[in-house]
Design a protein around this motif. Sequence first.
Motif, short mmCIF file in Angstrom:
data_model
loop_
_atom_site.label_atom_id
_atom_site.label_comp_id
_atom_site.label_asym_id
_atom_site.label_seq_id
_atom_site.Cartn_x
_atom_site.Cartn_y
_atom_site.Cartn_z
N ALA A 158 -2.69 -0.84 7.17
CA ALA A 158 -2.52 -2.21 7.68
C ALA A 158 -3.88 -2.91 7.78
N LYS A 159 -4.88 -2.20 8.22
CA LYS A 159 -6.23 -2.79 8.31
C LYS A 159 -6.77 -3.15 6.94
N GLN A 160 -6.52 -2.31 5.94
CA GLN A 160 -6.96 -2.59 4.57
C GLN A 160 -6.30 -3.85 4.03
N ILE B 170 -2.10 2.85 10.28
CA ILE B 170 -3.01 1.85 10.83
C ILE B 170 -4.11 1.51 9.83
N LYS B 171 -4.61 2.55 9.13
CA LYS B 171 -5.63 2.34 8.10
C LYS B 171 -5.11 1.41 7.01
N LYS C 278 -0.33 8.49 13.23
CA LYS C 278 -0.46 7.04 13.10
C LYS C 278 -1.64 6.59 12.25
N LYS C 279 -2.65 7.42 12.12
CA LYS C 279 -3.92 7.01 11.53
C LYS C 279 -3.78 6.38 10.14
N ASN D 140 -1.67 -7.79 10.88
CA ASN D 140 -1.27 -7.28 12.18
C ASN D 140 -0.05 -6.39 12.01
N ARG D 141 0.17 -5.54 12.97
CA ARG D 141 1.32 -4.62 12.89
C ARG D 141 2.64 -5.37 12.77
N HIS E 108 -5.53 -6.30 6.00
CA HIS E 108 -5.94 -7.36 6.94
C HIS E 108 -4.72 -8.01 7.60
N THR F 13 0.85 -1.18 0.00
CA THR F 13 0.00 0.00 0.00
C THR F 13 0.89 1.23 0.00
#
Length: 171
Positions: A102-104, A99-100, A95-96, A108-109, A106, A65
């Motif tokens: 990484a969530k997209q 984190i967005k 950070k937003k 983990n950090r 799917h 990404t």
Amino acid sequence: MLKRFLPDQHVKSIFEITPEHLKEKGIKGVITDLDNTLVAWNEAHATPMVLNWFKRMEESNIDVTIISNNNKNRVEIFSEPLNRPFVYKAKKPLKKAFIKAAKQMHLNRSEVAVIGDQLMTDIFGGNRAGFHTILVVPIVSTDDKATKFNRQIERRILDRFKRKGWISWED
């Protein structure tokens, strides 16, 4: 506080970052900066070498990404031909956006690496969000106006890291 700017790794370019190397570290996804990380800040499209790097990542099931503080038009023109998701006006080092992304994906950090050319935005933001961080040498030595100020601060931080023995490399 100063260690929040310290990358986990340092390489000369993205081309030193291989799928095999990432997988050894348990990395399944990459969040990468655009300007002066993938291409020069004033270059609109991916070079053949960059296209090949993305292809190798895709073939190895490493999700990528692109996140940038730049505007939608700039990031979209680069990202859409690659068929890669992107976040524009990311407001790094907040950070937003990290984190967005990484969530997209799917993930983990612990499964994500952040790649970028700036300590003040990419590395600081990636570290604050809890990701593995990789600093690359900027592709070109020129920067847009906003980045020039950050580079002055960055140079001081890198000098301090070297004096403390925290880094052994130098741009």
